[in-house]
Write a protein that holds these residues in place. Structure first.
Motif, mmCIF file in Angstrom:
data_model
loop_
_atom_site.group_PDB
_atom_site.id
_atom_site.type_symbol
_atom_site.label_atom_id
_atom_site.label_comp_id
_atom_site.label_asym_id
_atom_site.label_seq_id
_atom_site.Cartn_x
_atom_site.Cartn_y
_atom_site.Cartn_z
ATOM 1 N N UNK A 1 -4.432 3.563 2.621
ATOM 2 C CA UNK A 1 -5.130 2.707 3.079
ATOM 3 C C UNK A 1 -5.913 1.800 2.053
ATOM 4 N N UNK A 2 -5.031 1.263 1.137
ATOM 5 C CA UNK A 2 -5.616 0.681 0.119
ATOM 6 C C UNK A 2 -6.404 -0.844 0.653
ATOM 7 N N UNK A 3 -5.788 -1.421 1.579
ATOM 8 C CA UNK A 3 -6.644 -2.582 2.169
ATOM 9 C C UNK A 3 -7.896 -2.212 2.703
ATOM 10 N N UNK A 4 -7.851 -1.126 3.689
ATOM 11 C CA UNK A 4 -9.057 -0.694 4.460
ATOM 12 C C UNK A 4 -10.172 -0.105 3.125
ATOM 13 N N UNK B 1 1.501 -2.421 3.252
ATOM 14 C CA UNK B 1 2.882 -2.666 3.365
ATOM 15 C C UNK B 1 3.916 -1.912 2.416
ATOM 16 N N UNK B 2 3.223 -1.353 1.402
ATOM 17 C CA UNK B 2 3.983 -0.358 0.542
ATOM 18 C C UNK B 2 4.484 0.902 1.344
ATOM 19 N N UNK B 3 5.512 1.306 0.914
ATOM 20 C CA UNK B 3 6.040 2.541 1.448
ATOM 21 C C UNK B 3 6.249 3.517 0.158
ATOM 22 N N UNK C 1 3.097 4.508 -6.805
ATOM 23 C CA UNK C 1 3.224 3.107 -5.960
ATOM 24 C C UNK C 1 4.627 2.473 -6.299
ATOM 25 N N UNK C 2 5.150 2.750 -7.572
ATOM 26 C CA UNK C 2 6.607 2.203 -7.674
ATOM 27 C C UNK C 2 7.531 2.749 -6.849
ATOM 28 N N UNK C 3 7.296 3.987 -6.507
ATOM 29 C CA UNK C 3 8.157 4.669 -5.449
ATOM 30 C C UNK C 3 8.524 3.794 -4.267
ATOM 31 N N UNK C 4 7.485 2.767 -3.956
ATOM 32 C CA UNK C 4 7.640 2.211 -2.889
ATOM 33 C C UNK C 4 9.123 1.113 -2.637
ATOM 34 N N UNK C 5 9.482 0.963 -3.760
ATOM 35 C CA UNK C 5 10.686 0.099 -3.926
ATOM 36 C C UNK C 5 12.088 0.777 -3.811
ATOM 37 N N UNK C 6 12.074 1.939 -3.124
ATOM 38 C CA UNK C 6 13.194 2.666 -3.000
ATOM 39 C C UNK C 6 13.926 2.561 -1.894
ATOM 40 N N UNK C 7 13.483 1.392 -0.972
ATOM 41 C CA UNK C 7 13.948 1.398 0.303
ATOM 42 C C UNK C 7 13.926 2.323 1.299
ATOM 43 N N UNK C 8 12.895 3.067 1.174
ATOM 44 C CA UNK C 8 12.539 4.192 2.122
ATOM 45 C C UNK C 8 12.328 3.672 3.394
#
Length: 685
Positions: free
Chosen positions: A337-340, A658-660, A678-685
């Protein structure tokens, strides 16, 4: 986020939550001291069954077939120990109302009770009324099924000493409730109670208002809207959050709101017990901090300030003790919840701007509770991780003020004994002023100031506070290898008793503060004689019987009893100071110790029904969530985590920006940077 498969009921995260977890508690032995709050994530007002007026709100025993009900309460209680403020309760009933308040309660069988984040249901035994409760962020709704031809009434209990209520038209009551501490003139909760039946009569009976009406055919609906601004705003809140929607529609929307947040953390594998414990803990974490924000006629955010008493624009939050939550709640928010989190920290800066100080324990304004200035840890952790949505320079200014300007003498805000700490490098033991835990907290808080100073290129401040962060060494005794109090002359206070609680140690003793240097684990290992020596002492901590001496507390307090009952040696997981210590071993090269002891805590001390001690503002639940997914923030302010085997085969975090984040199970314990997570978000999960 992925939809919940209809053919796998356990994957419905909302239905895995047990809001009754922790409610089988008393003040002398806590399994949470919680109540089954109904509302939305981070709501302004929660609604709950009540049988313990005041901060505790509710308790029950699972081995009894029946429980008492004094009413359904609109509550702002964040802890049983700081109490409620601006609360009101309603109790449906039939026939004559008893004169004495304690004689008005009804009861219900536990086999009629249903508790979920979005609703609560029971059937009252004496009156025969079926009760259903749901809620929004600021409003509660009751659907009441009275027996046919009942002499129906609704008892409005004025649960505070300073309150008023009067009829407003044929269907409404308007009231005001005010209690709490350190509140300015004008700060109170305004509420509007609306029935879908015409009120036929009203009478006052010893502190309560008895509202009578013709129940007629079908259920009676009651709406209880709250506002800290005025009755017009309370009605606006009801129109905005409920409008013309019926009970079922409101309940469905609240359920959907919870599912959206709980589904941000998706787990695969684990046992049914682990999954239920996990989502119960996650639910509890997302209740606080509470919002004080409301929306005016033009849909602009506004709030009434508990610091000035005036109505101000913008967002404000409350009901949070940083001593408790800084260790786990905010680091968990930074992941999913980084935005929150950014919005919440902006709300805390509103409190700083209005009062001149960051709160230590806000409920709703400043309270004197606990030690240290751990908002520094929360801001340092967020800034080091690049969280946006709040002004970093203002946050740094608040941290500097806490660290350089003497605070309130009673600990309402700022640092007590700051001049002595600056002069000696420690707080001297004077009249039992928590000198050891205070000194250790200040050293860690100073390190947090240095972290932010580095990010903001404040090089002189960074150097000053990194030096001050070494002050933990001043109280370490190389002979006993415990942190001990020193007197005004620099001498260790004698005699030393390793099991003596209180005095220089808040809610603990020497064992519970033995590894309280999160920002310098290597330095701590060195003074113990190396990593293996530290690990050996950590093992001795859990092997040593849970003996204690009551010390300056002069009686057995609940934290002592909970440590004794846990059968985990001197490791007192029931209270927050120890919550990072098991991860110290991993940070100094002994991950085997961390891995083994953390797994014991997860397996032995948590369940879907009980917490290991007070569940303060989500901190106890957040500990479980983080440790269970195998990603724990040993030291908030250090943008890294201890990565260890999780309870689950796979974890996916769907963050609100939006990160996964994909966290497949690992078999070994190590360290991973926040940026790499956070970089793990770009693995297309």
């Amino acid at each position: 986020m992925p939809a919940t498969p209809a053919d796998q009921p356990w994957t419905d995260t909302v239905r895995l939550v047990n809001p009754l977890c922790g409610s089988e508690s008393e003040r002398d032995y806590s399994t949470g001291l919680t109540y089954p709050a109904v509302g939305v994530p981070w709501g302004m007002t929660y609604f709950s069954p009540m049988n313990r007026p005041g901060g505790q709100v509710f308790t029950r025993r699972r081995d009894w077939p029946i429980n008492r009900l004094d009413g359904f309460v609109a509550t702002h209680a964040a802890s049983a120990w700081v109490g409620d403020y601006g609360s009101v309760s309603v109790l449906p009933g039939v026939g004559t109302v008893q004169e004495h308040p304690a004689d008005r309660a009804d009861c219900y069988r536990l086999d009629t009770e249903h508790s979920a984040p979005h609703d609560y249901r029971i059937r009252l035994a004496a009156s025969g009324i079926g009760c259903e409760l749901t809620a929004t962020a600021r409003c509660g709704m009751l659907r009441l099924n009275y027996p046919a031809d009942a002499d129906a009434h609704l008892l409005v209990n004025l649960t505070t000493d300073v309150c008023e209520v009067h009829q407003h038209g044929d269907h409404e009551l308007h009231g005001t409730a005010r209690d709490g501490v350190n509140l300015p003139e004008g700060f109170a909760c305004r509420y509007v109670v609306r029935l879908d039946r015409s009120i036929t009569s009203i009478e006052r009976v010893n502190g309560a208002l008895v509202v009578r009406f013709d129940a007629g055919d079908g259920p009676v609906h009651v709406t209880l809207a709250t506002s800290f601004i005025d009755h017009e705003q309370a009605q606006r809140n009801a129109n905005r959050e409920i409008g013309g929607r019926d009970f079922d529609a409101v309940r469905a929307e609240t359920e959907a709101a919870w599912r959206a947040e709980l589904d941000r953390v998706r787990i695969t594998g684990g046992t049914d017990n682990q999954r239920r414990t996990f989502y119960t803990c996650l639910w509890r974490t997302l209740l606080f901090p509470r919002t004080l924000t409301e929306f005016d006629a033009d849909d602009n955010p506004v709030h009434r300030s508990p610091y000035t008493g005036g109505v101000k624009p913008g967002h404000l939050v409350t009901d949070n003790g940083f001593w408790d939550t800084s260790r786990t709640v905010y680091p968990l928010l930074s992941l999913a919840w980084p935005t929150k989190l950014g919005e919440t920290l902006d709300g805390w800066l509103t409190a700083y701007r209005q009062s001149g100080w960051m709160p230590q324990w806000a409920s709703p304004g400043h309270r004197a509770a606990m030690v240290g200035t751990h908002s520094a840890a929360v801001f340092a952790d967020a800034i080091a991780k690049g969280i946006k949505g709040f002004d970093h320079a203002t946050a740094f200014a608040s941290m500097l003020k806490d660290a350089t300007v003497p605070g309130h003498p009673d600990g309402v805000y700022g640092r007590q004994q700051l001049p002595e700490y600056l002069e000696r490098g420690y707080c001297p033991e004077v009249d039992g002023l928590d000198s050891v835990c205070r000194s250790l907290d200040y050293a860690y808080n100073d390190w947090c100031v240095a972290v932010v100073a580095d990010v903001l290129s404040e090089t002189e401040h960074a150097a000053t506070f990194r030096k001050r962060a070494e002050n933990w060494r001043t109280l370490f005794d190389p002979v006993t290898k415990f942190f001990r109090p020193r007197d005004m002359d620099g001498q260790f206070v004698e005699p030393f008793r390793e099991f003596l609680w209180g005095g220089p140690y808040r809610e603990g003793g020497p064992w519970q503060y033995r590894f309280a240097v999160p920002h310098d684990p290597r330095g701590l290992a060195d003074v113990f004689g190396g990593s293996d020596a530290l690990a050996a002492e950590m093992q001795r901590m859990v092997d040593t019987p849970p003996h204690f001496e009551v010390g300056t507390y002069r009686k057995v307090i609940h934290e002592m009893a909970e440590m004794a009952g846990a059968n985990f040696g001197q490791y007192a997981h029931s209270n927050q100071p120890v919550h990072g210590m098991l991860f110290t071993a991993a940070r100094v090269g002994r991950p085997d110790v961390t891995q083994r002891l953390v797994r014991r805590v997860l397996d032995e001390l948590y369940s879907p029904d009980d917490y290991p001690g007070d569940e303060d503002n989500g901190e106890m639940g957040a500990w479980y969530v983080l440790a269970a997914i195998g990603l724990f923030p040993h030291c908030p302010g250090d943008p890294s985590y201890t990565r260890l085997p999780s309870l689950f085969d796979d974890v996916v975090l769907h963050a609100d920006d939006g990160h996964v984040i994909h966290l497949p199970r690992v078999e070994t314990t190590g360290t991973v940077a926040h940026a790499d997570v956070i970089k793990a978000t770009h693995r297309g999960v």
